[in-house]
Design an enzyme around this catalytic site. Sequence first.
Site, PDB file in Angstrom:
ATOM      1  N   ASP A  18       0.072  15.623   5.342  1.00  0.00           N
ATOM      2  CA  ASP A  18      -0.885  15.170   4.326  1.00  0.00           C
ATOM      3  C   ASP A  18      -0.628  15.980   3.047  1.00  0.00           C
ATOM      4  O   ASP A  18      -0.405  17.193   3.105  1.00  0.00           O
ATOM      5  CB  ASP A  18      -2.321  15.396   4.821  1.00  0.00           C
ATOM      6  CG  ASP A  18      -3.353  14.654   3.973  1.00  0.00           C
ATOM      7  OD1 ASP A  18      -4.034  13.775   4.522  1.00  0.00           O
ATOM      8  OD2 ASP A  18      -3.468  14.960   2.770  1.00  0.00           O
ATOM      9  N   HIS A  25       1.860  -2.725   8.667  1.00  0.00           N
ATOM     10  CA  HIS A  25       0.583  -2.572   7.965  1.00  0.00           C
ATOM     11  C   HIS A  25      -0.582  -3.107   8.790  1.00  0.00           C
ATOM     12  O   HIS A  25      -0.639  -4.290   9.120  1.00  0.00           O
ATOM     13  CB  HIS A  25       0.619  -3.283   6.608  1.00  0.00           C
ATOM     14  CG  HIS A  25      -0.623  -3.049   5.814  1.00  0.00           C
ATOM     15  ND1 HIS A  25      -0.831  -1.916   5.068  1.00  0.00           N
ATOM     16  CD2 HIS A  25      -1.748  -3.792   5.689  1.00  0.00           C
ATOM     17  CE1 HIS A  25      -2.025  -1.972   4.512  1.00  0.00           C
ATOM     18  NE2 HIS A  25      -2.599  -3.107   4.860  1.00  0.00           N
ATOM     19  N   CYS A  41       2.722   2.037   3.200  1.00  0.00           N
ATOM     20  CA  CYS A  41       3.853   1.119   3.421  1.00  0.00           C
ATOM     21  C   CYS A  41       5.038   1.564   2.560  1.00  0.00           C
ATOM     22  O   CYS A  41       6.196   1.475   2.996  1.00  0.00           O
ATOM     23  CB  CYS A  41       3.462  -0.320   3.087  1.00  0.00           C
ATOM     24  SG  CYS A  41       2.492  -1.129   4.377  1.00  0.00           S
ATOM     25  N   CYS A  73       0.837  -1.211   0.000  1.00  0.00           N
ATOM     26  CA  CYS A  73       0.000   0.000   0.000  1.00  0.00           C
ATOM     27  C   CYS A  73       0.874   1.263   0.000  1.00  0.00           C
ATOM     28  O   CYS A  73       2.073   1.227   0.305  1.00  0.00           O
ATOM     29  CB  CYS A  73      -0.971  -0.018   1.186  1.00  0.00           C
ATOM     30  SG  CYS A  73      -0.325   0.641   2.722  1.00  0.00           S
ATOM     31  N   GLY A 102     -15.276   6.766   4.893  1.00  0.00           N
ATOM     32  CA  GLY A 102     -14.521   7.642   3.990  1.00  0.00           C
ATOM     33  C   GLY A 102     -13.039   7.331   3.943  1.00  0.00           C
ATOM     34  O   GLY A 102     -12.242   8.165   3.516  1.00  0.00           O
ATOM     35  N   HIS A 140      -4.636   5.177   9.785  1.00  0.00           N
ATOM     36  CA  HIS A 140      -3.992   6.482   9.990  1.00  0.00           C
ATOM     37  C   HIS A 140      -4.919   7.426  10.724  1.00  0.00           C
ATOM     38  O   HIS A 140      -6.126   7.429  10.497  1.00  0.00           O
ATOM     39  CB  HIS A 140      -3.573   7.111   8.646  1.00  0.00           C
ATOM     40  CG  HIS A 140      -4.670   7.205   7.644  1.00  0.00           C
ATOM     41  ND1 HIS A 140      -5.075   6.128   6.881  1.00  0.00           N
ATOM     42  CD2 HIS A 140      -5.475   8.239   7.281  1.00  0.00           C
ATOM     43  CE1 HIS A 140      -6.068   6.496   6.082  1.00  0.00           C
ATOM     44  NE2 HIS A 140      -6.335   7.776   6.315  1.00  0.00           N
ATOM     45  N   HIS A 175      -4.616   1.747   5.085  1.00  0.00           N
ATOM     46  CA  HIS A 175      -3.547   1.585   6.082  1.00  0.00           C
ATOM     47  C   HIS A 175      -3.932   2.535   7.210  1.00  0.00           C
ATOM     48  O   HIS A 175      -4.049   3.749   6.977  1.00  0.00           O
ATOM     49  CB  HIS A 175      -2.192   1.962   5.457  1.00  0.00           C
ATOM     50  CG  HIS A 175      -1.001   1.759   6.351  1.00  0.00           C
ATOM     51  ND1 HIS A 175       0.108   1.022   5.957  1.00  0.00           N
ATOM     52  CD2 HIS A 175      -0.726   2.207   7.604  1.00  0.00           C
ATOM     53  CE1 HIS A 175       1.010   1.026   6.932  1.00  0.00           C
ATOM     54  NE2 HIS A 175       0.530   1.750   7.939  1.00  0.00           N
TER      55      HIS A 175
HETATM   56  P1  AMP Z   1      -8.449   8.811   4.234  1.00  0.00           P
HETATM   57  O1  AMP Z   1      -9.515   9.349   3.332  1.00  0.00           O
HETATM   58  O2  AMP Z   1      -8.811   8.911   5.693  1.00  0.00           O
HETATM   59  O3  AMP Z   1      -8.006   7.417   3.843  1.00  0.00           O
HETATM   60  O4  AMP Z   1      -7.226   9.779   4.078  1.00  0.00           O
HETATM   61  C1  AMP Z   1      -6.149   9.535   3.231  1.00  0.00           C
HETATM   62  C2  AMP Z   1      -5.294  10.778   3.232  1.00  0.00           C
HETATM   63  O5  AMP Z   1      -4.023  10.445   2.695  1.00  0.00           O
HETATM   64  C3  AMP Z   1      -5.853  11.923   2.395  1.00  0.00           C
HETATM   65  O6  AMP Z   1      -6.052  13.058   3.217  1.00  0.00           O
HETATM   66  C4  AMP Z   1      -4.762  12.153   1.340  1.00  0.00           C
HETATM   67  O7  AMP Z   1      -4.590  13.506   1.043  1.00  0.00           O
HETATM   68  C5  AMP Z   1      -3.549  11.551   2.017  1.00  0.00           C
HETATM   69  N1  AMP Z   1      -2.507  11.059   1.126  1.00  0.00           N
HETATM   70  C6  AMP Z   1      -2.646  10.221   0.070  1.00  0.00           C
HETATM   71  N2  AMP Z   1      -1.439   9.963  -0.491  1.00  0.00           N
HETATM   72  C7  AMP Z   1      -0.525  10.632   0.245  1.00  0.00           C
HETATM   73  C8  AMP Z   1       0.894  10.768   0.168  1.00  0.00           C
HETATM   74  N3  AMP Z   1       1.624  10.150  -0.771  1.00  0.00           N
HETATM   75  N4  AMP Z   1       1.525  11.557   1.077  1.00  0.00           N
HETATM   76  C9  AMP Z   1       0.804  12.196   2.015  1.00  0.00           C
HETATM   77  N5  AMP Z   1      -0.534  12.104   2.149  1.00  0.00           N
HETATM   78  C10 AMP Z   1      -1.200  11.339   1.268  1.00  0.00           C
END
Ligand code: AMP
Length: 118
Positions: free
Chosen positions: A28, A44, A5, A2, A88, A95, A93
């Site tokens: 983010d 993970h 990861c 992912c 949402g 977070h 992974h």
């Molecule tokens: P969620 O909708 O809770 O799964 O949030 C995923 C978050 O990951 C979103 O706010 C994205 O902007 C953020 N995101 C996705 N790819 C990356 C990345 N490569 N580096 C930093 N943030 C990311």
Amino acid sequence: MCIFCKIVDGEIPSNKILESEEFLCFHDVNPRAPIHLLIIPKAHVEKFQDASSELMANITPFIQEVASKMGLNLSGYRLILNNGEDGGQEVPHLHFHLLGGTKLSWPHFSPKETHKSL
Ligand code: AMP
């Protein structure tokens, strides 16, 4: 593997704030607040529903340290954890979103105008 990861492994770059043996915090890419950080376990775990109580206990002081490091411990901040499709969650992974740096509003999180309380 992912996307988070790959960030842990350094395959995808990230703007890191704090790192420990178990956890990583980085900015983010699509910030929704002046400060918008993501905090993840390095191992993970797909979602909160799969998280152990040990992981949740250990991540707490790490998040608190991040908040202090960013100067948010006194002004306050918001933690958001999206779990699964209806929650949402886009990245599979576990977070936490840590948002702060301004007085945050409390918007509706569902497209429906009103909700009956259960
Ligand atoms: P969620 O909708 O809770 O799964 O949030 C995923 C978050 O990951 C979103 O706010 C994205 O902007 C953020 N995101 C996705 N790819 C990356 C990345 N490569 N580096 C930093 N943030 C990311």
